[in-house]
Design a protein around this motif. Structure first.
Motif, PDB file in Angstrom:
ATOM      1  N   ASN A  79      36.611-104.924 -18.153  1.00  0.00           N
ATOM      2  CA  ASN A  79      35.469-104.785 -17.247  1.00  0.00           C
ATOM      3  C   ASN A  79      35.084-106.101 -16.576  1.00  0.00           C
ATOM      4  O   ASN A  79      34.571-106.091 -15.453  1.00  0.00           O
ATOM      5  CB  ASN A  79      34.274-104.200 -17.999  1.00  0.00           C
ATOM      6  CG  ASN A  79      34.512-102.750 -18.359  1.00  0.00           C
ATOM      7  OD1 ASN A  79      35.266-102.064 -17.689  1.00  0.00           O
ATOM      8  ND2 ASN A  79      33.885-102.292 -19.428  1.00  0.00           N
ATOM      9  N   GLU A  80      35.309-107.230 -17.232  1.00  0.00           N
ATOM     10  CA  GLU A  80      34.981-108.534 -16.635  1.00  0.00           C
ATOM     11  C   GLU A  80      35.811-108.783 -15.384  1.00  0.00           C
ATOM     12  O   GLU A  80      35.302-109.293 -14.387  1.00  0.00           O
ATOM     13  CB  GLU A  80      35.231-109.649 -17.646  1.00  0.00           C
ATOM     14  CG  GLU A  80      34.304-109.615 -18.839  1.00  0.00           C
ATOM     15  CD  GLU A  80      34.720-110.605 -19.914  1.00  0.00           C
ATOM     16  OE1 GLU A  80      35.682-111.377 -19.701  1.00  0.00           O
ATOM     17  OE2 GLU A  80      34.073-110.602 -20.965  1.00  0.00           O
ATOM     18  N   GLU A  81      37.081-108.433 -15.422  1.00  0.00           N
ATOM     19  CA  GLU A  81      37.953-108.616 -14.262  1.00  0.00           C
ATOM     20  C   GLU A  81      37.534-107.697 -13.105  1.00  0.00           C
ATOM     21  O   GLU A  81      37.571-108.107 -11.937  1.00  0.00           O
ATOM     22  CB  GLU A  81      39.409-108.358 -14.660  1.00  0.00           C
ATOM     23  CG  GLU A  81      39.935-109.383 -15.634  1.00  0.00           C
ATOM     24  CD  GLU A  81      41.225-108.962 -16.317  1.00  0.00           C
ATOM     25  OE1 GLU A  81      41.940-109.865 -16.760  1.00  0.00           O
ATOM     26  OE2 GLU A  81      41.502-107.757 -16.422  1.00  0.00           O
ATOM     27  N   ILE A  85      35.990-108.864  -9.224  1.00  0.00           N
ATOM     28  CA  ILE A  85      36.458-108.346  -7.930  1.00  0.00           C
ATOM     29  C   ILE A  85      35.311-107.681  -7.181  1.00  0.00           C
ATOM     30  O   ILE A  85      35.182-107.836  -5.969  1.00  0.00           O
ATOM     31  CB  ILE A  85      37.640-107.379  -8.135  1.00  0.00           C
ATOM     32  CG1 ILE A  85      38.830-108.167  -8.656  1.00  0.00           C
ATOM     33  CG2 ILE A  85      37.980-106.656  -6.849  1.00  0.00           C
ATOM     34  CD1 ILE A  85      39.996-107.347  -9.067  1.00  0.00           C
ATOM     35  N   ARG A  86      34.458-106.966  -7.904  1.00  0.00           N
ATOM     36  CA  ARG A  86      33.309-106.311  -7.279  1.00  0.00           C
ATOM     37  C   ARG A  86      32.406-107.345  -6.606  1.00  0.00           C
ATOM     38  O   ARG A  86      31.909-107.121  -5.502  1.00  0.00           O
ATOM     39  CB  ARG A  86      32.524-105.524  -8.330  1.00  0.00           C
ATOM     40  CG  ARG A  86      31.372-104.712  -7.740  1.00  0.00           C
ATOM     41  CD  ARG A  86      30.657-103.878  -8.788  1.00  0.00           C
ATOM     42  NE  ARG A  86      31.510-102.765  -9.178  1.00  0.00           N
ATOM     43  CZ  ARG A  86      31.778-102.446 -10.448  1.00  0.00           C
ATOM     44  NH1 ARG A  86      31.272-103.136 -11.432  1.00  0.00           N
ATOM     45  NH2 ARG A  86      32.554-101.420 -10.716  1.00  0.00           N
ATOM     46  N   ILE A  92      34.252-102.128  -1.310  1.00  0.00           N
ATOM     47  CA  ILE A  92      35.484-101.512  -1.807  1.00  0.00           C
ATOM     48  C   ILE A  92      35.105-100.358  -2.726  1.00  0.00           C
ATOM     49  O   ILE A  92      34.253-100.515  -3.599  1.00  0.00           O
ATOM     50  CB  ILE A  92      36.359-102.536  -2.549  1.00  0.00           C
ATOM     51  CG1 ILE A  92      36.877-103.588  -1.571  1.00  0.00           C
ATOM     52  CG2 ILE A  92      37.533-101.852  -3.241  1.00  0.00           C
ATOM     53  CD1 ILE A  92      37.733-104.637  -2.196  1.00  0.00           C
ATOM     54  N   PRO A  93      35.725 -99.193  -2.554  1.00  0.00           N
ATOM     55  CA  PRO A  93      35.425 -98.053  -3.429  1.00  0.00           C
ATOM     56  C   PRO A  93      35.717 -98.384  -4.904  1.00  0.00           C
ATOM     57  O   PRO A  93      36.632 -99.142  -5.209  1.00  0.00           O
ATOM     58  CB  PRO A  93      36.372 -96.955  -2.925  1.00  0.00           C
ATOM     59  CG  PRO A  93      36.770 -97.371  -1.562  1.00  0.00           C
ATOM     60  CD  PRO A  93      36.695 -98.863  -1.519  1.00  0.00           C
ATOM     61  N   VAL A  99      42.626-100.836  -9.473  1.00  0.00           N
ATOM     62  CA  VAL A  99      43.952-101.016  -8.876  1.00  0.00           C
ATOM     63  C   VAL A  99      44.128-102.463  -8.398  1.00  0.00           C
ATOM     64  O   VAL A  99      45.165-103.085  -8.628  1.00  0.00           O
ATOM     65  CB  VAL A  99      44.169-100.022  -7.711  1.00  0.00           C
ATOM     66  CG1 VAL A  99      45.459-100.304  -6.978  1.00  0.00           C
ATOM     67  CG2 VAL A  99      44.140 -98.591  -8.228  1.00  0.00           C
ATOM     68  N   ILE A 100      43.113-103.004  -7.759  1.00  0.00           N
ATOM     69  CA  ILE A 100      43.182-104.388  -7.264  1.00  0.00           C
ATOM     70  C   ILE A 100      43.263-105.362  -8.430  1.00  0.00           C
ATOM     71  O   ILE A 100      44.065-106.301  -8.409  1.00  0.00           O
ATOM     72  CB  ILE A 100      41.969-104.697  -6.359  1.00  0.00           C
ATOM     73  CG1 ILE A 100      42.057-103.875  -5.071  1.00  0.00           C
ATOM     74  CG2 ILE A 100      41.886-106.186  -6.046  1.00  0.00           C
ATOM     75  CD1 ILE A 100      40.802-103.907  -4.229  1.00  0.00           C
TER      76      ILE A 100
END
Length: 188
Positions: A79-81, A85-86, A92-93, A99-100
């Protein structure tokens, strides 16, 4: 250190269940300057990891795309990764975030695997084995070096609890390391 002494030292650290099953082999050509020789790790009399040849039973990768497209490689994403990205990309959906994150992680892994594969040779084996014998086992387990990981996994100083607890980390390692991990795990 001579090959026979190095081999004797490595075999003295083998897990008791693997004594007789795992062997260290070496060939050299005394009068041939263009053939430096080969080093093998054999399991049950079968050469598994040949240090200088890509025709072994272990999966060798030629390009980063092969690694990215290999369905057998499992990349755990926490979840940290996803949160990182978020934060850096807005709009981003949610389903694409995982996936990213996986794609970024596998790109880093692919580069590490390719560089580690390219360094497998007899001279590198002797350097890695000497390094392994002179440093703590924890450093070899955490190393990015394929040979140090393999030597540490089949070492008697690595216990049952540690072997069982590293199953997630092994998924991020080279297939050769995964192979030797499975051999060691079956001996528990």
């Amino acid at each position: 250190m001579s090959w026979s002494k190095l081999k004797q030292n490595l075999e003295s650290f083998l897990c008791p269940a693997l004594v007789g099953r795992v062997e260290y082999r070496s060939t050299s050509y005394r009068y041939s300057s263009d053939r430096p020789g080969n080093c093998y790790l054999a399991v049950d009399k079968k050469n598994i990891l040949n240090m200088s040849d890509t025709t072994t039973p272990i999966r060798w990768y030629q390009t980063e795309q092969e690694i990215k497209n290999d369905p057998n490689i499992e990349i755990p994403v926490d979840n940290e990764e996803i949160e990182a990205i978020r934060k850096e990309s807005k709009g981003i959906p949610e389903e694409r975030l995982r996936v990213i994150a996986r794609s970024r992680k596998i790109s880093v892994l692919a580069k590490e695997l390719l560089s580690a594969q390219s360094s497998l040779s007899k001279s590198n084996f002797t350097v890695a084995a000497t390094t392994f014998l002179s440093r703590p086992i924890e450093e070899s387990l955490e190393s990015q070096d394929i040979l140090l990981n393999i030597l540490a996994l089949i070492d008697r100083r690595v216990g049952k609890k540690r072997i069982l607890n590293m199953s997630e980390k092994i998924k991020l390692k080279h297939p050769a390391v995964q192979y030797f991990y499975e051999i060691r795990r079956r001996t528990l």
